[in-house]
Design a protein around this motif. Structure first.
Motif, PDB file in Angstrom:
ATOM      1  N   SER A 264       1.015  -1.831   0.264  1.00 53.37           N
ATOM      2  CA  SER A 264       0.056  -0.309   0.265  1.00 53.37           C
ATOM      3  C   SER A 264       0.756   1.213  -0.151  1.00 53.37           C
ATOM      4  O   SER A 264       1.773   0.911   0.529  1.00 53.37           O
ATOM      5  N   ASP A 265       0.169   2.030  -0.630  1.00 54.81           N
ATOM      6  CA  ASP A 265       1.037   3.523  -0.057  1.00 54.81           C
ATOM      7  C   ASP A 265       1.472   3.876   1.056  1.00 54.81           C
ATOM      8  O   ASP A 265       2.914   4.618   0.887  1.00 54.81           O
ATOM      9  N   GLY A 266       1.454   3.431   2.414  1.00 57.45           N
ATOM     10  CA  GLY A 266       2.222   3.466   3.434  1.00 57.45           C
ATOM     11  C   GLY A 266       3.570   3.213   3.270  1.00 57.45           C
ATOM     12  O   GLY A 266       4.249   3.688   3.915  1.00 57.45           O
ATOM     13  N   VAL A 267       3.681   2.171   2.299  1.00 53.97           N
ATOM     14  CA  VAL A 267       5.116   1.451   3.414  1.00 53.97           C
ATOM     15  C   VAL A 267       6.165   2.718   1.551  1.00 53.97           C
ATOM     16  O   VAL A 267       7.466   2.924   2.334  1.00 53.97           O
ATOM     17  N   LEU A 268       5.551   3.535   0.807  1.00 55.12           N
ATOM     18  CA  LEU A 268       6.123   3.744  -0.438  1.00 55.12           C
ATOM     19  C   LEU A 268       6.250   5.389   0.396  1.00 55.12           C
ATOM     20  O   LEU A 268       7.457   6.032   0.060  1.00 55.12           O
ATOM     21  N   ASP A 269       5.500   5.608   1.430  1.00 53.07           N
ATOM     22  CA  ASP A 269       5.849   6.915   1.431  1.00 53.07           C
ATOM     23  C   ASP A 269       6.117   6.838   2.800  1.00 53.07           C
ATOM     24  O   ASP A 269       6.950   8.986   2.952  1.00 53.07           O
TER      25      ASP A 269
ATOM     26  N   GLN B 203      10.909  -3.722   8.986  1.00 53.56           N
ATOM     27  CA  GLN B 203      12.439  -3.508   9.774  1.00 53.56           C
ATOM     28  C   GLN B 203      13.369  -2.863   9.362  1.00 53.56           C
ATOM     29  O   GLN B 203      13.533  -1.292   9.312  1.00 53.56           O
ATOM     30  N   ASP B 204      13.675  -2.855   7.589  1.00 56.19           N
ATOM     31  CA  ASP B 204      14.463  -1.591   7.025  1.00 56.19           C
ATOM     32  C   ASP B 204      13.999  -0.487   7.127  1.00 56.19           C
ATOM     33  O   ASP B 204      14.378   0.507   7.220  1.00 56.19           O
ATOM     34  N   ILE B 205      12.640  -0.181   6.729  1.00 59.52           N
ATOM     35  CA  ILE B 205      11.638   1.455   6.473  1.00 59.52           C
ATOM     36  C   ILE B 205      11.006   1.143   7.939  1.00 59.52           C
ATOM     37  O   ILE B 205      11.283   2.773   7.664  1.00 59.52           O
ATOM     38  N   ARG B 206      11.574   0.786   9.195  1.00 57.40           N
ATOM     39  CA  ARG B 206      10.773   1.249   9.586  1.00 57.40           C
ATOM     40  C   ARG B 206      12.377   2.166  10.530  1.00 57.40           C
ATOM     41  O   ARG B 206      12.455   3.746  11.279  1.00 57.40           O
ATOM     42  N   SER B 207      13.785   2.024  10.264  1.00 56.07           N
ATOM     43  CA  SER B 207      14.500   2.324  10.439  1.00 56.07           C
ATOM     44  C   SER B 207      14.995   2.920   9.484  1.00 56.07           C
ATOM     45  O   SER B 207      15.976   4.150  10.497  1.00 56.07           O
ATOM     46  N   VAL B 208      14.334   3.592   7.977  1.00 54.60           N
ATOM     47  CA  VAL B 208      15.097   4.844   7.252  1.00 54.60           C
ATOM     48  C   VAL B 208      13.860   5.503   7.552  1.00 54.60           C
ATOM     49  O   VAL B 208      14.226   7.318   7.456  1.00 54.60           O
ATOM     50  N   CYS B 209      12.348   5.565   8.594  1.00 52.38           N
ATOM     51  CA  CYS B 209      11.499   6.180   8.907  1.00 52.38           C
ATOM     52  C   CYS B 209      11.808   6.675   9.941  1.00 52.38           C
ATOM     53  O   CYS B 209      10.765   6.754   9.979  1.00 52.38           O
ATOM     54  N   GLY B 210      12.426   7.008  10.266  1.00 51.90           N
ATOM     55  CA  GLY B 210      12.415   6.987  12.135  1.00 51.90           C
ATOM     56  C   GLY B 210      11.419   6.201  13.262  1.00 51.90           C
ATOM     57  O   GLY B 210      10.715   6.776  14.506  1.00 51.90           O
ATOM     58  N   LYS B 211      11.643   4.851  12.685  1.00 55.97           N
ATOM     59  CA  LYS B 211      10.037   4.031  13.583  1.00 55.97           C
ATOM     60  C   LYS B 211       9.270   4.487  13.362  1.00 55.97           C
ATOM     61  O   LYS B 211       8.031   3.587  13.729  1.00 55.97           O
ATOM     62  N   ARG B 212       8.473   5.732  12.475  1.00 58.85           N
ATOM     63  CA  ARG B 212       6.818   6.222  12.785  1.00 58.85           C
ATOM     64  C   ARG B 212       6.921   5.835  11.054  1.00 58.85           C
ATOM     65  O   ARG B 212       7.860   6.671  10.070  1.00 58.85           O
ATOM     66  N   LEU B 213       5.506   5.600  10.779  1.00 53.73           N
ATOM     67  CA  LEU B 213       5.133   5.317   9.371  1.00 53.73           C
ATOM     68  C   LEU B 213       4.835   6.567   9.190  1.00 53.73           C
ATOM     69  O   LEU B 213       4.176   7.476  10.181  1.00 53.73           O
ATOM     70  N   LYS B 214       4.079   6.720   7.949  1.00 54.05           N
ATOM     71  CA  LYS B 214       3.904   8.344   7.098  1.00 54.05           C
ATOM     72  C   LYS B 214       2.538   7.711   6.904  1.00 54.05           C
ATOM     73  O   LYS B 214       1.133   8.669   7.151  1.00 54.05           O
ATOM     74  N   ASP B 215       1.702   7.251   6.950  1.00 57.91           N
ATOM     75  CA  ASP B 215       0.234   6.540   6.865  1.00 57.91           C
ATOM     76  C   ASP B 215       0.426   4.242   6.953  1.00 57.91           C
ATOM     77  O   ASP B 215       1.914   3.847   7.213  1.00 57.91           O
ATOM     78  N   ASP B 216      -0.704   4.464   7.485  1.00 56.20           N
ATOM     79  CA  ASP B 216      -0.796   2.937   7.472  1.00 56.20           C
ATOM     80  C   ASP B 216      -0.370   1.953   5.991  1.00 56.20           C
ATOM     81  O   ASP B 216      -0.628   2.390   5.392  1.00 56.20           O
ATOM     82  N   ALA B 217      -0.242   1.316   6.205  1.00 58.98           N
ATOM     83  CA  ALA B 217       0.853   0.547   5.733  1.00 58.98           C
ATOM     84  C   ALA B 217       0.479  -1.051   5.341  1.00 58.98           C
ATOM     85  O   ALA B 217       0.759  -2.012   6.659  1.00 58.98           O
ATOM     86  N   THR B 218       0.716  -1.778   3.993  1.00 60.63           N
ATOM     87  CA  THR B 218       0.481  -3.532   4.286  1.00 60.63           C
ATOM     88  C   THR B 218       1.207  -3.684   2.852  1.00 60.63           C
ATOM     89  O   THR B 218       1.137  -3.077   2.267  1.00 60.63           O
ATOM     90  N   ILE B 219       1.365  -4.631   3.395  1.00 62.02           N
ATOM     91  CA  ILE B 219       2.677  -5.181   1.808  1.00 62.02           C
ATOM     92  C   ILE B 219       2.494  -6.779   2.282  1.00 62.02           C
ATOM     93  O   ILE B 219       1.893  -7.841   3.330  1.00 62.02           O
ATOM     94  N   ILE B 220       2.029  -7.816   0.962  1.00 62.03           N
ATOM     95  CA  ILE B 220       2.485  -8.929   0.650  1.00 62.03           C
ATOM     96  C   ILE B 220       3.383  -9.536  -0.355  1.00 62.03           C
ATOM     97  O   ILE B 220       3.361  -8.619  -0.839  1.00 62.03           O
TER      98      ILE B 220
END
Length: 665
Positions: free
Chosen positions: A603-608, A640-657
């Motif tokens: 979802s766009d939360g992962v890329l954002d 884990q990698d994305i959380r480390s990049v964004c400071g452990k706070r997601l910009k939006d709800d995120a879903t990954i399959i």
């Protein structure tokens, strides 16, 4: 193979030996006809010739000058049929029979001038005509008995040809062998039981009458005709009523023979009669079980009956009808939404595509399946093989067990897979056990591919539910469905919107609607209902596990990544989300996937949450390092990698399959 060839040669010798004892109107056309037909149908002409010469020698043919022409006629017939230039005529039994008939006439007319005691010109012409007629009948018999073993039961011409061959063999068979073995009576009793058991009442009683008539003419004992007809009727009635298997039926056969001999026909309990029934029973007990496949011919012998086929179709019609009712319930109260006639037509067209087409099964595979199951005590009423548009096979076996233990559907699956060469698995709607009443065991072809999946759904706020939802499931037609829906914003309303979208699309796709049409219907409904105030993105992949072809549909969804080796493809979307406009378009993509491919839907939360400018390059680098890992590992590593990049706070709800395509072993 060598053993089969040996037995085939012995059978040729015995058949030719029996036929060589037959004569008609002072001529012997049967030997020439059998060697001509056998040679034309791939039998060994030299084995047939050996059998004919044995009968000829036994009858003193070499001592009669007028009969010396027959070995020459037989050799010439075999050579004539086997001439390479005439092999194109093999399918044309009529022309080959004409040639052999003419050859017989020419040689017999020549013998009338040179050999004392020859049959003469008029009988030479008559013998040529008889050779033509009987060779044509024998060709029909050989071709249909060695090919389609059931055709002679449904085709009158072929049935008559088989009866002519069998009658000729019995007519020339010795009554006794060495004054000890009752050959003719034993063979008659054996064939009466065998035909009755395999092909049913009508075929058994008819053959009992024919064999009884031949035996009566050979032995001047007319009572045996009535005795064997009574025997066939009694045995058929008892075995059908008691549902007996092969061995039980043989015991009933022997007991009925003794009872009829005791109360009505004393000849059956004479020394010759006891020897005959004992020999027949001994052979019946020790022959291989695959030779006793029961066949009942009523229309198409091994296909589902009209009633059974109707049940299958009716079940699918009801499923389709239920889906339409649920759609109507979903759209209830929506004044602007209507389904047009063109959409109804498309629905019906899509539905008809679900009705798989029956295909012909190889006769050898069909016979082997029924035979193997018969040895386990399973009676097969019908076998029907269906093929879907994507090449998927389904096998419907209508079967029951006789007396004894129940048999699991797994045994049917193993035998069907082995004999057809198609890897089957037991269907969801199938009976798991074969019981004592006829019921369907449904086998589906095992897909060529399988998938490993892992998914995570994360909220950008700890105390607020994620507005994303995802779905992963396998459809009954061998397709895998993967979807991500991202509701507007986050919280309860966004979660409800995304969940409702996934539920509606899942229902339609599982019923058989095309992806695009299913989403168009739901989009039109949501656009009318929400007036554009609420919308949801949709990312949907429908993967055919038989062909590996996947169809990706995107409504405002984030990028999907397909990794294959060191190569990665990014599939993007520029369309509007679901529910914004009634006639909103979508991006559709179809591609072939292979074993080892990694499909990542987000979802766009992962890329954002990726703060780098080139997000696709970042995902490429990240996924390339994880390409050989399990989906669960890939999901955890990406999060884990994305959380480390964004400071452990997601910009939006995120879903990954993460979906990994694998070969189905």
């Amino acid at each position: 193979m060598k053993v089969a060839k040996l037995f085939s040669g012995i059978a040729d010798i015995l058949i030719a030996y029996c036929v060589g004892h037959c004569s008609l109107l002072g001529t012997a056309p049967f030997g020439t006809a059998i060697i001509g037909a056998g040679s034309a149908c791939g039998r060994s002409p030299w084995m047939l010739l050996l059998g004919l010469l044995g009968a000829f020698f036994e009858q003193g043919g070499f001592e009669k000058q007028g009969q010396m022409i027959y070995p020459l006629i037989w050799v010439m017939a075999a050579v004539l049929v086997r001439v390479r230039k005439l092999q194109l005529l093999y399918p044309r039994s009529f022309l080959l029979s004409v040639l052999v008939g003419l050859e017989t006439i020419v040689l017999q007319i020549g013998a009338a001038f040179w050999l004392p005691g020859a049959i003469g010109i008029p009988l030479a012409c008559a013998e040529g005509a008889l050779v033509f007629s009987f060779m044509l009948a024998y060709c029909f018999s050989y071709r249909n008995l060695s090919g389609d073993k059931l055709l002679f039961l449904t085709d009158t011409q072929t049935m008559l040809a088989v009866l002519i061959l069998a009658t000729t063999v019995l007519a020339g068979m010795p009554v006794q062998l060495g004054g000890v073995v009752e050959v003719l009576a034993s063979v008659c009793l054996f064939t009466i039981f065998y035909i009755s058991y395999r092909f049913g009442f009508s075929a058994g009683v008819s053959w009992a009458a024919i064999s009884g008539a031949i035996y009566a003419l050979r032995t001047d004992d007319m009572q045996m005709l009535a005795a064997w007809v009574f025997l066939a009727v009694l045995v058929n009635g008892l075995t059908e009523f008691l549902h007996m298997g092969r061995y039980g039926s043989v015991l009933i056969f022997a007991a009925s023979d003794c009872l009829l001999g005791y109360f009505a026909f004393p000849q059956m309990l004479s020394e010759a009669g006891i020897k005959a029934i004992a020999t027949a029973v001994f052979v019946l007990f020790f022959l291989p079980g695959r030779l006793f496949v029961q066949v009942r011919t009523q229309g198409d012998a091994m296909a589902l009956s009209g009633a059974e086929w109707g049940k299958l179709t009716l079940s699918r019609v009801r499923s389709f009808s239920d889906a339409l009712k649920r759609i109507d319930y979903t759209f209830a109260g929506t004044e602007g939404q209507r389904i047009g006639f063109s959409q109804i037509g498309t629905m019906l067209e899509d539905f008809t595509k679900q009705l798989d087409s029956p295909v012909a099964m190889r006769k050898d595979a069909e016979t082997a399946i029924v035979s193997e199951l018969g040895r386990m005590g399973v009676h097969v009423k019908s076998l029907t093989l269906l093929k879907a548009q994507n090449g998927r096979y389904q096998l419907y076996a209508d079967a029951r067990v006789g007396r004894g233990r129940l048999v699991g559907a797994e045994a049917v699956r193993k035998i069907a897979s082995k004999e057809t060469g198609i890897p089957f698995e037991i269907g969801e709607d199938s009976r798991q056990m074969v019981g004592r009443s006829y019921d369907l065991v449904i086998l589906n072809q095992k897909p060529a591919f399988r998938i490993q999946t892992a998914a995570r759904r994360l909220s950008c706020q700890e105390d607020v539910i994620s507005g994303d939802n995802f779905y992963i499931g396998n459809l009954k037609n061998g397709q895998a469905l993967l979807m991500i829906a991202d509701g507007m914003g986050n919280g309860v309303q966004a979660a409800k919107d995304s969940e409702a979208l996934l539920s509606a699309v899942e229902e339609l796709v599982m019923t058989g609607f095309e992806q695009e049409m299913a989403v168009r219907l739901v989009n039109a409904y949501l656009a009318e209902k929400n007036k554009g105030e609420h919308f949801t993105t949709l990312d949907m992949l429908l993967l055919d596990l038989y062909t590996g072809v996947g169809h990706l549909v995107k409504y405002g969804a984030a990028t999907t990544y397909v990794c294959r080796g060191n190569w990665m493809e990014c599939i993007k979307s520029t369309s509007l989300p679901v529910g914004v406009m009634e006639d909103a378009g979508c991006e559709c993509s179809s591609k072939k996937y292979y074993a080892g491919d990694l499909i990542v839907m987000v979802s766009d939360g992962v890329l954002d949450s990726i703060l780098f400018e080139n997000k696709d390059d970042y995902m490429h680098t990240l996924l390339e390092a994880l390409k050989d890992e399990e989906p669960e590992t890939v999901v955890e590593a990406v999060i884990q990698d994305i959380r480390s990049v964004c400071g452990k706070r997601l910009k939006d709800d995120a879903t990954i399959i993460v979906c990994k395509v694998m070969k189905n072993l």
